[in-house]
Design an enzyme around this catalytic site. Structure first.
Site, short mmCIF file in Angstrom:
data_model
loop_
_atom_site.label_atom_id
_atom_site.label_comp_id
_atom_site.label_asym_id
_atom_site.label_seq_id
_atom_site.Cartn_x
_atom_site.Cartn_y
_atom_site.Cartn_z
N ASN A 102 -27.02 101.86 -93.86
CA ASN A 102 -27.25 103.23 -93.37
C ASN A 102 -27.61 103.23 -91.87
O ASN A 102 -27.41 102.24 -91.19
CB ASN A 102 -28.29 103.95 -94.21
N ARG A 103 -28.19 104.32 -91.41
CA ARG A 103 -28.29 104.53 -89.96
C ARG A 103 -29.65 104.18 -89.38
O ARG A 103 -30.68 104.35 -90.04
CB ARG A 103 -27.98 106.00 -89.65
N HIS A 139 -24.83 100.71 -90.70
CA HIS A 139 -24.49 99.56 -91.55
C HIS A 139 -24.46 98.22 -90.81
O HIS A 139 -23.52 97.43 -90.94
CB HIS A 139 -23.13 99.79 -92.23
N GLN A 187 -28.16 106.61 -101.58
CA GLN A 187 -27.32 107.45 -100.74
C GLN A 187 -26.14 107.90 -101.58
O GLN A 187 -25.39 107.06 -102.11
CB GLN A 187 -26.81 106.66 -99.52
N ASP A 239 -23.92 113.51 -98.13
CA ASP A 239 -24.02 112.22 -97.44
C ASP A 239 -25.50 112.05 -97.11
O ASP A 239 -25.89 112.00 -95.95
CB ASP A 239 -23.13 112.22 -96.18
N TYR A 294 -16.69 102.33 -103.56
CA TYR A 294 -16.22 103.72 -103.71
C TYR A 294 -15.71 103.87 -105.15
O TYR A 294 -14.76 103.19 -105.55
CB TYR A 294 -15.05 103.99 -102.76
N HIS A 302 -21.38 99.00 -101.07
CA HIS A 302 -20.67 100.20 -100.64
C HIS A 302 -19.39 100.44 -101.43
O HIS A 302 -18.35 100.83 -100.86
CB HIS A 302 -20.38 100.10 -99.14
N GLU A 307 -25.09 104.41 -103.04
CA GLU A 307 -25.62 103.21 -102.39
C GLU A 307 -27.13 103.14 -102.59
O GLU A 307 -27.87 103.88 -101.95
CB GLU A 307 -25.29 103.25 -100.89
#
Ligand code: GLA
Length: 377
Positions: free
Chosen positions: A104-105, A130, A313, A276, A206, A204, A341
């Site tokens: 993440n950020r 990430h 997340q 998100d 999908y 991560h 996540e």
């Protein structure tokens, strides 16, 4: 007179031996591709007695394939990715990867630890995402097969050198994927360091439970065991507030279709271009707790996620826009897959009120996330 009992016990022993052999069957191993510098990337295939299959490669620790049965027993691949290494090297939005050092950020790509300010690559607008330009999703891990009583697996190891992507400390990371006979993929993360450093590792993948990339995930019914989430600014950095989900489109405490409220006029949904965001998990107990349940009533497939992490997340695939062609020629359209996540909260190093993500020398980071595959009755 003893014969039937004797036969029965021999038969039982044989059955047990066969089952054990099945459980202990080593993962299949092959070369998946080669990096531009020639180094080989290996692929491991794990299978369990119910036909569930998980494939993972040493580049990025990426999970490339997960095949599970639908309610009629038909197997299909429920994760996004590419048929060959090239796709992962060229344009993957973290499909299936291990993300780190910091999932993440991190705001403005910087944090201060023990009086020193560290600068990271700003690879996502003004922020670091990430782990930076070459995070754990883009490095070559070493791998070895793993055997446990619960199933067969693969252990990935990576040593991240001091200063890599701007982070302090030499960090040894081990991530294991174990495919259990009881239809669970168990992911264990451990890390040690020789200098204090932030660590936040996640997976991560999908998901699209229709299988083989069919349709989108707006009809998937999601439950998140979270009464609160961390609202963000327009660059998806948490404001620091822990906000209640009650009465908002972020309340997934009861099973709700992903698409039910995603287009609502809501500033947070606008900032995320959909979902998100990080949800703050309800933690009635320590250890593993349920974080999420995802149900596709068309195929009957279910996915349940348990974790030791405090957050998750939920990203509804908002940036997928049909420009990526993935496995079997599938075009990955808007919201065709979603990510769940498990993690510590985004930008934790800059939020003293969030659970700490700082690992010190002598400590061992350990988190576990369990993905349980099922079908509706
Ligand atoms: C994470 C982020 C999203 C997006 C994806 C990759 O889940 O939270 O905003 O960047 O990775 O596209």
């Amino acid at each position: 007179m003893m014969r039937p009992a004797w036969f029965a016990s021999v038969a039982l022993c044989l059955l047990a031996a066969c089952t054990l052999r099945e459980v202990r069957q080593p993962p299949a191993r092959r070369i998946f591709g080669r990096l531009p510098d020639g180094r080989p990337v290996e692929e491991f295939t794990l299978t369990n007695p119910h036909g569930i299959e998980v494939r993972a490669i040493t580049y990025g620790g990426i999970i490339t394939v997960i095949r599970t049965p639908d309610r009629s027993g038909n197997l299909a691949d429920i994760v996004f990715g590419f048929d060959s290494l090239q796709g992962y090297l060229e344009h993957s939005p973290y499909f299936g990867a291990i993300v780190g050092r910091f999932a993440n950020r991190i705001a403005q790509g910087q944090f201060t630890l023990d009086g020193v300010t560290y600068h990271l690559a700003r690879n996502n607008g003004p922020n670091s995402l990430h782990g930076g330009l070459r995070g754990f999703d883009k490095v070559l891990w070493t791998a070895e097969p793993l055997h446990s009583d619960s199933g067969a697996g693969v252990a990935f190891h990576y040593r991240s050198p001091d200063g890599e992507e701007g982070y302090p400390g030499n960090v040894d990371v081990r991530v294991t994927y174990t495919l259990a006979t009881r239809d669970e993929l168990v992911v264990d993360y451990t890390a040690t360091t020789d200098k204090p450093t932030p660590i936040n590792l996640s997976q991560h993948t999908y998901w699209n439970l229709h299988g083989d990339g069919k349709g989108d995930i707006l009809d998937h019914v999601l439950t998140l065991d979270a009464s609160a989430y961390t609202p963000v600014d327009s660059t998806l950095i948490p404001t620091g507030e822990i906000a209640a989900v009650a009465g908002t489109p972020f309340d997934f405490r009861l099973p709700t279709a992903v698409g039910a409220r995603i287009e609502r006029a809501n500033q947070q949904l606008r900032f995320g271009k959909g979902y998100d965001h990080n949800w703050v998990l309800d933690r009635p107990a320590g250890g593993l707790v349920r974080a999420a349940r995802l149900v596709d009533s068309t195929s009957g497939r279910t996915l349940e996620i348990n974790t030791t992490e405090p957050g998750i997340q939920f990203y509804s695939g908002n940036f997928l826009d049909g420009t990526i062609t993935g496995k079997r020629g599938g075009v990955y359209g808007h919201r065709a897959a979603l990510c769940l996540e498990t993690q510590h909260f985004p930008d934790s190093p800059n939020h003293p009120n969030f659970p700490s993500t700082i690992l010190g020398p002598g400590d061992t980071y350990h988190t576990r996330t369990v993905f349980a595959f099922g079908v509706l009755p």
